[in-house]
Design an enzyme around this catalytic site. Structure first.
Site, PDB file in Angstrom:
ATOM      1  NE  ARG A 188      -2.717  -7.059  -4.505  1.00 23.28           N
ATOM      2  CZ  ARG A 188      -3.500  -7.000  -3.447  1.00 23.28           C
ATOM      3  NH1 ARG A 188      -3.026  -7.313  -2.270  1.00 23.28           N
ATOM      4  NH2 ARG A 188      -4.750  -6.639  -3.552  1.00 23.28           N
ATOM      5  CB  SER A 216      -4.387  -6.487   4.559  1.00 29.63           C
ATOM      6  OG  SER A 216      -4.092  -5.189   4.127  1.00 29.63           O
ATOM      7  CG  HIS A 236      -1.896  -0.996   1.407  1.00 24.20           C
ATOM      8  ND1 HIS A 236      -2.066  -1.717   2.562  1.00 24.20           N
ATOM      9  CD2 HIS A 236      -2.831  -1.454   0.542  1.00 24.20           C
ATOM     10  CE1 HIS A 236      -3.067  -2.565   2.411  1.00 24.20           C
ATOM     11  NE2 HIS A 236      -3.543  -2.445   1.191  1.00 24.20           N
ATOM     12  CE  LYS A 246     -11.999  -7.303   2.517  1.00 25.77           C
ATOM     13  NZ  LYS A 246     -10.689  -7.084   1.967  1.00 25.77           N
TER      14      LYS A 246
HETATM   15  P1  ADP Z   1      -5.708  -5.716   0.441  1.00 24.08           P
HETATM   16  O1  ADP Z   1      -6.020  -6.325  -0.885  1.00 24.08           O
HETATM   17  O2  ADP Z   1      -4.287  -5.909   0.858  1.00 24.08           O
HETATM   18  O3  ADP Z   1      -6.713  -6.011   1.516  1.00 24.08           O
HETATM   19  P2  ADP Z   1      -6.884  -3.091   0.132  1.00 24.08           P
HETATM   20  O4  ADP Z   1      -8.232  -3.569  -0.201  1.00 24.08           O
HETATM   21  O5  ADP Z   1      -6.709  -2.287   1.355  1.00 24.08           O
HETATM   22  O6  ADP Z   1      -5.764  -4.211   0.206  1.00 24.08           O
HETATM   23  O7  ADP Z   1      -6.267  -2.366  -1.133  1.00 24.08           O
HETATM   24  C1  ADP Z   1      -6.056  -0.993  -1.302  1.00 24.08           C
HETATM   25  C2  ADP Z   1      -5.330  -0.741  -2.603  1.00 24.08           C
HETATM   26  O8  ADP Z   1      -3.958  -1.136  -2.491  1.00 24.08           O
HETATM   27  C3  ADP Z   1      -5.861  -1.507  -3.802  1.00 24.08           C
HETATM   28  O9  ADP Z   1      -5.770  -0.664  -4.927  1.00 24.08           O
HETATM   29  C4  ADP Z   1      -4.926  -2.657  -3.936  1.00 24.08           C
HETATM   30  O10 ADP Z   1      -4.887  -3.148  -5.248  1.00 24.08           O
HETATM   31  C5  ADP Z   1      -3.618  -2.001  -3.538  1.00 24.08           C
HETATM   32  N1  ADP Z   1      -2.623  -2.934  -3.065  1.00 24.08           N
HETATM   33  C6  ADP Z   1      -2.685  -3.720  -1.974  1.00 24.08           C
HETATM   34  N2  ADP Z   1      -1.558  -4.456  -1.836  1.00 24.08           N
HETATM   35  C7  ADP Z   1      -0.761  -4.128  -2.885  1.00 24.08           C
HETATM   36  C8  ADP Z   1       0.527  -4.544  -3.328  1.00 24.08           C
HETATM   37  N3  ADP Z   1       1.224  -5.479  -2.665  1.00 24.08           N
HETATM   38  N4  ADP Z   1       1.043  -3.990  -4.445  1.00 24.08           N
HETATM   39  C9  ADP Z   1       0.319  -3.068  -5.120  1.00 24.08           C
HETATM   40  N5  ADP Z   1      -0.901  -2.633  -4.764  1.00 24.08           N
HETATM   41  C10 ADP Z   1      -1.440  -3.154  -3.657  1.00 24.08           C
END
Ligand code: ADP
Length: 163
Positions: free
Chosen positions: A90, A128, A17, A41
């Site tokens: 990703r 996460s 993030h 969730k």
């Molecule tokens: P997660 O999928 O880890 O629960 P979130 O729903 O909080 O994450 O995602 C927030 C944003 O961060 C999204 O746009 C997601 O694609 C991006 N994101 C999460 N982890 C990564 C990563 N390792 N590399 C690039 N972008 C990421």
């Protein structure tokens, strides 16, 4: 002033993030990190705690601010004068859902663009949920999250295990 919004659940914030947030902060004058309030969730951290953890990790990014949102992301973007939603991608598995969201958001508000930043190869596997899984099993999470949040994650996991 060019404003962007980086949405997510951030439960908890990972280095993946933070990579997307800091790269967005270079491209835009102002970046709002928007923490989703009504996530279906069952979260590890409350929204307030997720905000606190995020704020600890962005102290070196003066043009980044953490906010919360519920309801439609495009409405949040509009309220904050954002011209873009920035999302991280990703793998191809992220693509279909993100593509659908981007098209829906465009339909709902054609003034707001969705931009995708590809993940830093280092963080391709990082989410996460993976961080929580590793912590739950006693693994080292220091390669996955900012040092300022490691103890809080461990403590929160311990507290849930002992319930
Ligand atoms: P997660 O999928 O880890 O629960 P979130 O729903 O909080 O994450 O995602 C927030 C944003 O961060 C999204 O746009 C997601 O694609 C991006 N994101 C999460 N982890 C990564 C990563 N390792 N590399 C690039 N972008 C990421």
């Amino acid at each position: 002033m060019r404003i962007a919004i980086c949405p997510g659940s951030f439960d908890p914030v990972t280095l993946g993030h933070l990579d997307i947030i800091s790269r967005s902060a270079k491209l835009f004058d102002k970046v709002y990190v928007a923490v989703l309030k009504n996530s279906s969730k069952k979260p590890l951290f409350s929204v307030e705690k997720r905000i606190e953890l995020l704020e600890r990790c962005i102290t070196d990014l003066p043009n980044v601010e953490v906010i919360t949102f519920s309801g439609l992301l495009v409405d949040c973007a509009k309220e904050n004068d954002a011209i873009a939603i920035v999302k991280g991608l990703r793998a191809v598995t992220d693509f279909e859902y993100e593509f659908q969201m981007a098209l829906i958001n465009k339909k709902l508000n054609r003034e707001v663009e969705t931009l995708f930043l590809n993940t830093n190869a280092k963080y391709m596997y990082l989410s996460s949920s993976i961080v929580k899984e590793v912590a739950r099993n006693g693994g080292d999470i220091s390669d996955f999250v900012h040092p300022a949040v490691i103890d809080d994650i461990k403590n929160a996991i311990d507290a849930t295990d002992n319930r």
